[in-house]
Motif scaffolding. Structure first.
Motif, short mmCIF file in Angstrom:
data_model
loop_
_atom_site.label_atom_id
_atom_site.label_comp_id
_atom_site.label_asym_id
_atom_site.label_seq_id
_atom_site.Cartn_x
_atom_site.Cartn_y
_atom_site.Cartn_z
N PHE A 40 -18.11 -2.96 0.08
CA PHE A 40 -17.32 -2.55 -1.07
C PHE A 40 -18.07 -1.59 -1.99
CE2 PHE A 40 -15.14 -6.36 0.38
CZ PHE A 40 -13.90 -5.79 0.57
N LYS A 92 -5.47 -1.91 5.07
CA LYS A 92 -6.18 -1.84 3.78
C LYS A 92 -6.11 -3.13 2.96
CE LYS A 92 -5.91 3.14 3.48
NZ LYS A 92 -5.53 4.31 2.71
N VAL A 93 -6.36 -4.26 3.61
CA VAL A 93 -6.56 -5.48 2.82
C VAL A 93 -7.97 -5.36 2.20
CG1 VAL A 93 -5.11 -6.95 4.25
CG2 VAL A 93 -7.53 -6.86 4.71
N ASN A 94 -8.14 -5.93 1.03
CA ASN A 94 -9.46 -5.80 0.37
C ASN A 94 -10.50 -6.72 0.97
OD1 ASN A 94 -7.36 -4.94 -1.67
ND2 ASN A 94 -9.25 -4.15 -2.54
N SER A 106 -16.91 -1.37 8.75
CA SER A 106 -15.70 -0.56 8.68
C SER A 106 -15.86 0.64 7.76
CB SER A 106 -14.56 -1.42 8.19
OG SER A 106 -13.54 -0.61 7.69
N ARG A 145 0.82 -1.22 0.00
CA ARG A 145 0.00 0.00 0.00
C ARG A 145 0.85 1.26 0.00
NH1 ARG A 145 -3.44 -2.70 -2.10
NH2 ARG A 145 -5.07 -3.77 -0.97
N VAL A 194 -13.00 2.11 6.90
CA VAL A 194 -11.67 2.21 6.29
C VAL A 194 -11.79 1.97 4.79
CG1 VAL A 194 -9.34 1.21 6.22
CG2 VAL A 194 -10.58 1.35 8.38
N GLU A 195 -11.15 2.83 4.02
CA GLU A 195 -11.23 2.69 2.56
C GLU A 195 -10.19 1.70 2.08
OE1 GLU A 195 -10.94 6.35 0.50
OE2 GLU A 195 -12.62 7.23 1.60
N THR A 196 -10.65 0.64 1.42
CA THR A 196 -9.70 -0.29 0.82
C THR A 196 -9.55 0.11 -0.64
OG1 THR A 196 -11.52 -1.80 0.44
CG2 THR A 196 -10.11 -2.27 2.31
N PRO A 197 -8.35 -0.06 -1.17
CA PRO A 197 -8.10 0.45 -2.51
C PRO A 197 -8.90 -0.25 -3.59
CG PRO A 197 -6.10 -0.37 -1.49
CD PRO A 197 -7.22 -0.74 -0.61
N VAL A 198 -9.28 0.53 -4.57
CA VAL A 198 -9.92 -0.01 -5.75
C VAL A 198 -8.93 0.20 -6.89
CG1 VAL A 198 -11.79 0.36 -7.41
CG2 VAL A 198 -12.25 0.47 -4.97
N ILE A 199 -8.77 -0.83 -7.72
CA ILE A 199 -7.77 -0.74 -8.79
C ILE A 199 -8.08 0.47 -9.66
CG2 ILE A 199 -6.81 -1.93 -10.80
CD1 ILE A 199 -7.59 -4.54 -9.45
N LEU A 206 -7.87 -4.31 8.40
CA LEU A 206 -8.64 -3.26 7.73
C LEU A 206 -7.83 -1.97 7.65
CD1 LEU A 206 -12.20 -3.74 9.19
CD2 LEU A 206 -11.69 -3.36 6.80
N LYS A 253 0.30 -0.15 -5.14
CA LYS A 253 -0.62 0.25 -4.07
C LYS A 253 -2.08 -0.16 -4.29
CE LYS A 253 -1.18 4.91 -5.82
NZ LYS A 253 -0.87 6.32 -5.63
N ASP A 254 -2.46 -0.32 -5.57
CA ASP A 254 -3.86 -0.64 -5.87
C ASP A 254 -4.12 -2.13 -6.06
OD1 ASP A 254 -4.56 1.99 -5.74
OD2 ASP A 254 -4.13 2.35 -7.85
N LEU A 255 -3.10 -2.95 -5.86
CA LEU A 255 -3.28 -4.40 -6.06
C LEU A 255 -4.31 -4.97 -5.08
CD1 LEU A 255 0.19 -6.11 -6.59
CD2 LEU A 255 -1.79 -6.21 -8.08
N THR A 277 -15.77 -5.28 -7.86
CA THR A 277 -15.65 -3.84 -7.65
C THR A 277 -14.64 -3.22 -8.60
OG1 THR A 277 -13.99 -4.22 -5.98
CG2 THR A 277 -16.25 -3.94 -5.21
N ASN A 278 -13.90 -4.09 -9.28
CA ASN A 278 -12.81 -3.55 -10.10
C ASN A 278 -12.96 -3.77 -11.59
OD1 ASN A 278 -11.03 -2.55 -7.99
ND2 ASN A 278 -11.04 -4.67 -7.35
N LYS A 328 -16.70 1.99 -2.99
CA LYS A 328 -16.59 2.39 -4.39
C LYS A 328 -17.24 3.76 -4.58
CE LYS A 328 -16.58 0.14 -8.86
NZ LYS A 328 -17.16 -0.91 -9.69
#
Lengths: 123, 305
Positions: free
Chosen positions: B298, A97-99, B257, A68, B259-264, A94, A74-76, A121-122, B302
């Protein structure tokens, strides 16, 4: 789509890899700890990471933080698969930032759903 | 002057008397104390012996635990090898079935066409058909073909069931990783106990007279070095019985949560997504995945992004 499976237990890596293959995912790279995973990330174009938490040298949590904090990866998407199921652990995951997060022992259905939920989501 | 000296002398004698009285009272107490100490000493020596014995047993205990871990790992890998073999054989059987189905389908189509048309080719073929083949041309032939088709389907179903069973066995083998972590946790506790007992022995002077014999080769007495290095979850003990509940709780936590988790940032190339996964994504594109909790989280994230 290339998956990176990170676990210090060869048995667990084999189980996860077999499960992924049963989902039709054949392009898989394996790493035995966080440090090895970072090395594999350098030499492969990884699209998805499935990592354990408890590992020698570099834990899955530290690996997540390192990823991250990097510009390149970072976006993986990162899915954590671990035996750690305490609330504090989940909160830490969390915050790192685990997905998504799976507690062992898991079923293939749960693994598939979590991968799908991340990809959904991706894509 | 003499009176004062006498008074002083009497006072001193009184003090001396009081001292004797005190002595008389204290002596039994001291005797009891000595008796207690003499009774306690064998007990302490016994504790000392016991600690020393246990300290010498600990490395053996650790070695045994390491052997258990190695044995389960070996057995698990053997089972996984067998399961891989089963998967391989299922794949071959499935491939053979597909070929049989293909041939069956081609024969059915060709024969159906030939039986129903009155073309010259058909007539020619009929003349070519041997006596055995003519037997097939009766009314039962298509029924037999149909039976064969259902037999093939049922065989394929059985093979799928075998594959699912083999997958279940494979996933049940996760227990090896969990038990290995549990054993590593126990080994860690043993190491703590060993260290503390050594410290305790060193603190008692009469114990140090005959010091616990530390083997020169530290590898043989240090528990930590005896066991394979395994990173472990100290709470792995609970993970077998409560995994479903724990997963539900985890999903809930992820839902709640903020907490923002990354989006590709770059959308994934759909061509690269494995067919089965991509199919599932398409199927689910307009409906929630069964674990609604995850989706909610999610989706929210998003939207936030």
């Amino acid at each position: 789509m290339k998956f990176l499976v990170v676990d210090d237990s060869p048995t667990m890596r084999r189980i996860v890899v077999n499960a992924l293959k049963s989902f039709g995912i054949d392009d898989i790279v394996e790493a035995e700890d966080g440090q090895d995973a970072l090395a594999k990330l350098q030499s492969n174009k990884i699209d998805f990471i499935i990592t354990d938490w408890n590992m020698p040298n570099m834990t899955g949590l530290d690996l997540t933080k390192a990823i991250r904090n990097s510009d390149q990866w970072k976006d993986l998407p990162i899915l954590m698969v671990t035996t750690r199921g305490l609330k504090e652990d989940i909160i830490q995951a969390l915050q790192a930032k685990v997905n998504n997060y799976i507690v062992k022992p898991f079923t293939p259905q749960v693994l598939k759903e979590k991968i799908l939920s991340i990809l959904k989501t991706n894509v | 002057m003499k009176e004062k000296s006498l008074e002083s002398f009497i006072s001193k004698v009184e003090e001396l008397r009081a001292l004797f009285v005190l002595g008389q009272r204290v002596i039994p107490l001291l005797e009891e104390l000595f008796a207690f100490v003499s009774e306690t000493q064998p007990l302490l020596e016994e504790i000392n012996t016991s600690i020393k014995e246990n300290l010498t047993k600990m490395p053996n205990l650790s070695k045994q635990l390491a052997k258990v871990t190695e044995a389960t790992e070996l057995a698990t890998n053997e089972i996984l090898d067998i399961i891989d073999g089963v998967f391989y054989k299922i794949d071959i059987a499935n491939s053979n079935l597909s070929q049989i189905e293909k041939v069956h389908s081609e024969i059915s189509t060709r024969l159906a066409n030939k039986f129903s048309s009155e073309t010259t080719e058909t007539k020619f073929l009929f003349t070519e058909i041997s006596g055995e083949s003519q037997k097939l041309s009766n009314e039962n032939f298509f029924a037999e073909l149909k039976d064969l088709s259902s037999l093939l389907n049922s065989t394929r179903e059985i093979l799928d069931n075998i594959r699912n069973d083999a997958s279940s066995i494979m996933l049940a083998l996760q227990i090896q990783d969990i038990t290995a972590q549990q054993i590593a946790a126990v080994n860690h506790l043993l190491n703590i106990v060993q260290t503390r007992l050594n410290v305790l022995l060193a603190k008692f002077p009469f114990f140090t007279e005959e010091k616990f014999e530390q083997k020169e080769d530290i590898n043989e007495s240090n528990i930590n070095l005896l066991h394979k290095k395994i990173a472990f979850d100290p709470d792995a003990v609970d993970s077998l019985s409560k995994s479903t509940t724990r997963q539900e709780e985890i999903d809930k936590l992820f839902n709640e949560s903020s907490v923002e988790t990354p989006v590709i940032s770059q959308p994934l190339n759909e061509d690269l997504v494995p067919n089965e996964i991509a199919g599932a994504l398409d199927e689910n594109s307009n409906e929630a995945i069964s674990q609604e909790d995850i989706d909610k989280l999610f989706k929210e994230e998003k939207n936030n992004n």
